[in-house]
Scaffold this active site. Sequence first.
Site, PDB file in Angstrom:
ATOM      1  N   SER A 265      38.345  38.557  41.327  1.00  0.00           N
ATOM      2  CA  SER A 265      39.506  39.407  41.086  1.00  0.00           C
ATOM      3  C   SER A 265      40.157  39.779  42.413  1.00  0.00           C
ATOM      4  O   SER A 265      39.667  39.415  43.473  1.00  0.00           O
ATOM      5  CB  SER A 265      39.085  40.665  40.340  1.00  0.00           C
ATOM      6  OG  SER A 265      38.277  41.458  41.186  1.00  0.00           O
ATOM      7  N   LYS A 266      41.248  40.514  42.314  1.00  0.00           N
ATOM      8  CA  LYS A 266      42.046  40.846  43.507  1.00  0.00           C
ATOM      9  C   LYS A 266      41.210  41.423  44.644  1.00  0.00           C
ATOM     10  O   LYS A 266      41.457  41.157  45.800  1.00  0.00           O
ATOM     11  CB  LYS A 266      43.158  41.858  43.186  1.00  0.00           C
ATOM     12  CG  LYS A 266      44.203  41.351  42.244  1.00  0.00           C
ATOM     13  CD  LYS A 266      44.149  42.066  40.907  1.00  0.00           C
ATOM     14  CE  LYS A 266      43.836  41.141  39.776  1.00  0.00           C
ATOM     15  NZ  LYS A 266      42.891  41.533  38.776  1.00  0.00           N
ATOM     16  N   ARG A 267      40.213  42.233  44.263  1.00  0.00           N
ATOM     17  CA  ARG A 267      39.490  42.880  45.347  1.00  0.00           C
ATOM     18  C   ARG A 267      38.631  41.913  46.160  1.00  0.00           C
ATOM     19  O   ARG A 267      38.106  42.265  47.208  1.00  0.00           O
ATOM     20  CB  ARG A 267      38.656  44.059  44.816  1.00  0.00           C
ATOM     21  CG  ARG A 267      37.438  43.673  44.077  1.00  0.00           C
ATOM     22  CD  ARG A 267      36.895  44.798  43.220  1.00  0.00           C
ATOM     23  NE  ARG A 267      36.162  44.216  42.127  1.00  0.00           N
ATOM     24  CZ  ARG A 267      34.938  43.741  42.250  1.00  0.00           C
ATOM     25  NH1 ARG A 267      34.313  43.806  43.400  1.00  0.00           N
ATOM     26  NH2 ARG A 267      34.332  43.197  41.214  1.00  0.00           N
TER      27      ARG A 267
END
Length: 515
Positions: A265-267
């Site tokens: 995911s984005k993180r």
Amino acid sequence: MTRRLSVFIMMSMNQIRVRFAPSPTGYIHVGNARTALFNWLFARQKGGIFILRVEDTDIERSKEEYEKRLIDDLRWLGLDWDEGPDIGGAYGPYRQSERLEIYAYYAQKLIQSGQAYYCFCSPEELEKEREEALAKGLLPRYSGRCRHIPLEKALSRLNSGEKAAIRLKVPSKGELGFHDLIRGDLTFDLSLIGDPILLRSNGLPAYNYAVVIDDHLMAISHVIRGEDHISNTPRQLLVYRSLGFDPPLFAHLSMVMGKDNTRLSKRHGATSLDQFAQMGILPEALFNYLAFLGWAPPEGQEVLSRDELIALFDLKKVSRSAAIFDYEKLYWLNRQHLKRLTLSEKAKKAYPFLLEAGLLPKEMTSQHWSWLEKAVDNFLETVNRLDELPERFRLLFDFSPENMDKEAREILDKESSLRIVKLFCEKIKTLTSFNLEVFNQVVNEIKKETGAKGKELYHPIRIALTARASGLELDRLIPLIEEGTKLTLPKPIPSWSERAQKMLHFLDNRPFFKV
RNA sequence: GCCCCUGUCGUCUAGUCAGGUCUAGGACAUCGCCCUUUCAAGGCGGCAACACGGGUUCAAAUCCCGUCGGGGGCGCCA
């Protein structure tokens, strides 16, 4: 049926046809891109057909804008398709929102044959039941309550304005299995599967239904998709069976995870294709890397072009376990692909990043390009990504003794070094031309006058010329500066005399330096 | 909770189907050395894994059973 048509059908039965079927609910993620890529590799290797189908039946989240981006991003990666919403094809339409009558037609067939029924339960009721079941540790599965409503009664409720979904009747016992090309034989217990929704009460199809209708009607031969669809497959198989369709072959790819083993995911960093483009990752590098997530070529080759990957790819050799996305390896591969570019390609790829940084002009002359090629040739080998390039180019553009790093300051603290810097600057500040030859001459003079040599000599000179302790080799740097000063640039490259004067001025105003 | 998938260096993987050729190979990362007027790049080398426990066998990373770990699914999302 004409003879020609039946020949056509016969051919298409043996034809390999695969599809990538994303939902336009956001920017395309590398995990999905990898699924698309495996389908594409498989199709291209087998001389098959690759189809793009847009699954936009989630009206809440689907957006036209995303479909456009999806197409742009896939093309950027280097994928092309033979049939799709943007180019059409013989099996269209390729957008599920345009196929609604088709879904309704087959749903009616199932109702009529008694294999499906109207369900009047409200989503709220069902949600409540599911939560209760989960809380009790029971299987959260639809009770089948509406299964026994006689068709006539259901029809009259419908006529009186009630909304209903259509569900498929699933046998309450038995097993259902299929052969997965990657995982082998898989079996599922039917008693664990609730009656799935085919058509929602708003008339839109549910995924597990639409996917079957479309895959069948589009004559898909191989369904290559993510592992998250494994447990959906028996539900879909039931739809195939009820409609009398032959199911395609299935291959379920493992997931792509982040470093901490959770779904990427984005993180974890960049995940959408456009972000990689912005970072200066070459599409062919990302392509190469994605192909290696869960697969490896037989002889351990690493840096491969799209064509080489097509030739080597083997679906049967795809790994069954999840793969972690490793940015470091992607960067390394990017460097390798960067090296493979021709000089003019390198310059062309680098240009947008230097323009963006305000280092190069919007209007480029042939002098600009030829200088850029030389500069890129020197700097590119030191970077993993194109977006690191402006920082390297600053060695040429920035000359600020007041911002010298610690290492440079420490060198200047030595009296002998400081003397060389001053000597060098004095000698070049009034020169009318400067090149490698002149430079070597000046250095030789200093060598004679001071007796310094090697590191003791060159390190201070580097600082005099760049105000930095490290960077490009001097004999590669000097021609670049010399040629660069002659260019019209948004921010000019300081000439040797400017540098010398600025440095001398700086040194004069720095009482803490000795001498 | 139940069902399904999965488990080789930190990471991607080769080897598993046809057990011995595996004191487990390659690549990224990391560490060291060399090259070098600096920093990189490049060259060379090192560290590092068969999840665990049983079994079968002369022999198991490879076959069987169990345990544990990771992931996914159980939607009128896809």
